[in-house]
Design an enzyme around this catalytic site. Sequence first.
Site, PDB file in Angstrom:
ATOM      1  N   ASN A 209      37.528  42.680  47.400  1.00 16.53           N
ATOM      2  CA  ASN A 209      37.560  43.956  46.410  1.00 16.53           C
ATOM      3  C   ASN A 209      36.368  43.934  45.784  1.00 16.53           C
ATOM      4  O   ASN A 209      35.451  43.044  45.491  1.00 16.53           O
ATOM      5  CB  ASN A 209      38.701  43.993  45.464  1.00 16.53           C
ATOM      6  CG  ASN A 209      39.106  42.806  44.666  1.00 16.53           C
ATOM      7  OD1 ASN A 209      38.045  42.562  43.811  1.00 16.53           O
ATOM      8  ND2 ASN A 209      39.921  41.708  45.043  1.00 16.53           N
ATOM      9  N   ASP A 278      46.438  41.869  46.909  1.00 12.22           N
ATOM     10  CA  ASP A 278      48.128  41.937  46.795  1.00 12.22           C
ATOM     11  C   ASP A 278      48.493  41.604  48.265  1.00 12.22           C
ATOM     12  O   ASP A 278      49.610  41.168  48.321  1.00 12.22           O
ATOM     13  CB  ASP A 278      48.512  43.012  46.225  1.00 12.22           C
ATOM     14  CG  ASP A 278      48.280  43.359  44.825  1.00 12.22           C
ATOM     15  OD1 ASP A 278      48.264  42.392  44.067  1.00 12.22           O
ATOM     16  OD2 ASP A 278      47.820  44.630  44.497  1.00 12.22           O
ATOM     17  N   LYS A 288      36.524  35.966  66.900  1.00  9.06           N
ATOM     18  CA  LYS A 288      36.145  37.331  66.511  1.00  9.06           C
ATOM     19  C   LYS A 288      36.985  38.579  67.301  1.00  9.06           C
ATOM     20  O   LYS A 288      37.112  38.223  68.519  1.00  9.06           O
ATOM     21  CB  LYS A 288      34.718  37.786  66.832  1.00  9.06           C
ATOM     22  CG  LYS A 288      34.049  38.811  65.992  1.00  9.06           C
ATOM     23  CD  LYS A 288      32.826  39.165  66.424  1.00  9.06           C
ATOM     24  CE  LYS A 288      32.415  40.677  65.962  1.00  9.06           C
ATOM     25  NZ  LYS A 288      31.215  40.940  66.515  1.00  9.06           N
ATOM     26  N   PHE A 324      45.865  40.777  33.496  1.00  8.59           N
ATOM     27  CA  PHE A 324      44.991  42.078  33.426  1.00  8.59           C
ATOM     28  C   PHE A 324      45.689  43.302  34.268  1.00  8.59           C
ATOM     29  O   PHE A 324      46.430  43.015  35.348  1.00  8.59           O
ATOM     30  CB  PHE A 324      43.725  41.731  34.103  1.00  8.59           C
ATOM     31  CG  PHE A 324      42.741  41.325  33.044  1.00  8.59           C
ATOM     32  CD1 PHE A 324      42.867  39.860  32.503  1.00  8.59           C
ATOM     33  CD2 PHE A 324      41.675  42.104  32.451  1.00  8.59           C
ATOM     34  CE1 PHE A 324      41.977  39.546  31.319  1.00  8.59           C
ATOM     35  CE2 PHE A 324      40.721  41.733  31.565  1.00  8.59           C
ATOM     36  CZ  PHE A 324      40.851  40.236  31.056  1.00  8.59           C
ATOM     37  N   LYS A 338      53.930  46.189  33.991  1.00 11.37           N
ATOM     38  CA  LYS A 338      53.460  44.730  34.370  1.00 11.37           C
ATOM     39  C   LYS A 338      53.803  43.684  33.640  1.00 11.37           C
ATOM     40  O   LYS A 338      54.127  42.601  33.948  1.00 11.37           O
ATOM     41  CB  LYS A 338      52.015  45.011  34.705  1.00 11.37           C
ATOM     42  CG  LYS A 338      51.561  45.710  36.079  1.00 11.37           C
ATOM     43  CD  LYS A 338      50.096  45.718  36.217  1.00 11.37           C
ATOM     44  CE  LYS A 338      49.892  46.599  37.483  1.00 11.37           C
ATOM     45  NZ  LYS A 338      48.446  47.009  37.771  1.00 11.37           N
ATOM     46  N   LYS A 342      56.328  41.105  34.860  1.00  7.60           N
ATOM     47  CA  LYS A 342      55.607  39.560  35.283  1.00  7.60           C
ATOM     48  C   LYS A 342      55.968  38.712  34.101  1.00  7.60           C
ATOM     49  O   LYS A 342      55.377  37.732  34.160  1.00  7.60           O
ATOM     50  CB  LYS A 342      54.239  39.871  35.676  1.00  7.60           C
ATOM     51  CG  LYS A 342      53.929  40.747  36.760  1.00  7.60           C
ATOM     52  CD  LYS A 342      52.350  40.818  37.175  1.00  7.60           C
ATOM     53  CE  LYS A 342      51.958  41.592  38.461  1.00  7.60           C
ATOM     54  NZ  LYS A 342      50.791  41.274  39.202  1.00  7.60           N
TER      55      LYS A 342
END
Length: 410
Positions: A209, A278, A288, A324, A338, A342
């Site tokens: 990301n 996630d 490969k 975050f 969240k 959490k």
Amino acid sequence: MGLPLDGKEIILGVTGGIAAYKSCELVRGLRENGASVSVVMTRAACRFVSPLTFSALSGRDAETDIFASRGTMPHIDMTARADAFIIAPATANIIGKAASGIADDLLSTMLMAARCPTLFAPAMNCRMFDSPALRENLKKLRDRGVFFVGPEVGPMACGEFGPGRMSEPEDILRAAVSLFREKTLSGVRALVSAGPTYEDLDPVRFIGNRSTGRMGFAVAKEALSRGADVTLIYGPTALVPPSGVKAVAVRSAKEMAKAALEAFRDADLAIMAAAVSDFAPEKYSGSKIKKDGLQNYSLKLVKTPDILSAFGKDKKRWQAVVGFAAETDDIGPNALKKLKEKNADLIAANVIGEDTGFGGATNRLYIYDKKGLVTDTGLVSKDEAASRLLDAAAGLLRLKEIKSKGRPIK
Ligand code: CTP
């Protein structure tokens, strides 16, 4: 309110690197923040910037020669009065001299005589920064309690790219101010995660990301400057971990979970700034993956362990947990959801946008606790955002219990 460096006597040592010109700006910044500055230059530094420039900016004659003193012993007199000693730029040479106890000119002699906090801002070619000798010297100085700021990763004057650029004057200034900051988090063990995770598909490809790690690194640096013992667990990034933290490099969400859960056992404060993937590919292909004969290719992904949730589930009375939330829409409701799901104590939410979120130097954090919004930082530097987040997180800590070592060990 007074200025942060009011009444402080600061010696600024300038050594021979191209970044010496940036130290002119640093002198101004130090003085604007209330400090009196004496500049000491090596012979090589004088080849880059004239002593006259530093004399004019500091309002005092820049010192260059141990034998040119006016009847006194500058290395003793000046260092006895100093509240802090900054070396910027700090070349590999001055770092080596300081580490080895070599005192063969005014600056190195003063460094040896000084008893005040010392802050180095290294600046050199990236291969020099990677050399075993420099690494050993940095470790020696760190072990003696010397502080460092930078270096940064970026293009170098020689055309190469890597770690070795001197930090910007504003960052050195911030580090100088933090030398005098009350160590409000001393005795606190902080775990900070940062950066992305990479989930490998095969030896060539991965899912990652856009996180660069800047926000998490800023949090780690800020916690360190407040006196915390910091463990920084970070995914693949070009950044150099701040010196003084226990740095643990990981790659995948699974590796991050393993390192983080282990570190959490000993932590008083956990701040999950990492952009943990996630999902990860169900299977890793050792060779490969080839496209021959394939028109489509489907990838099966499985959920990764949710580290923040695990912290929330396991946390003990004295452990504070901060997460975050990077959101594109409905920031408030998403952040609170969240936080609740959490079982975190705080969630720092930000909108993924041009000036906020991944990559940039700035951010705007909306910090929520169970009851709702507690802080909106406005658009600020990531360092400032980290500072505001730690203000909020510090409020959660049972500092008395932690500092009196009331919390059980393990
Ligand atoms: N996080 C974590 N472990 C994961 C995924 C996320 O610890 N496997 C943490 C992040 O470090 C961050 C918080 O959870 O502190 C929120 O992460 P985010 O990915 O934004 O939220 P998710 O709960 O994964 O939800 P969604 O992706 O659906 O927004």
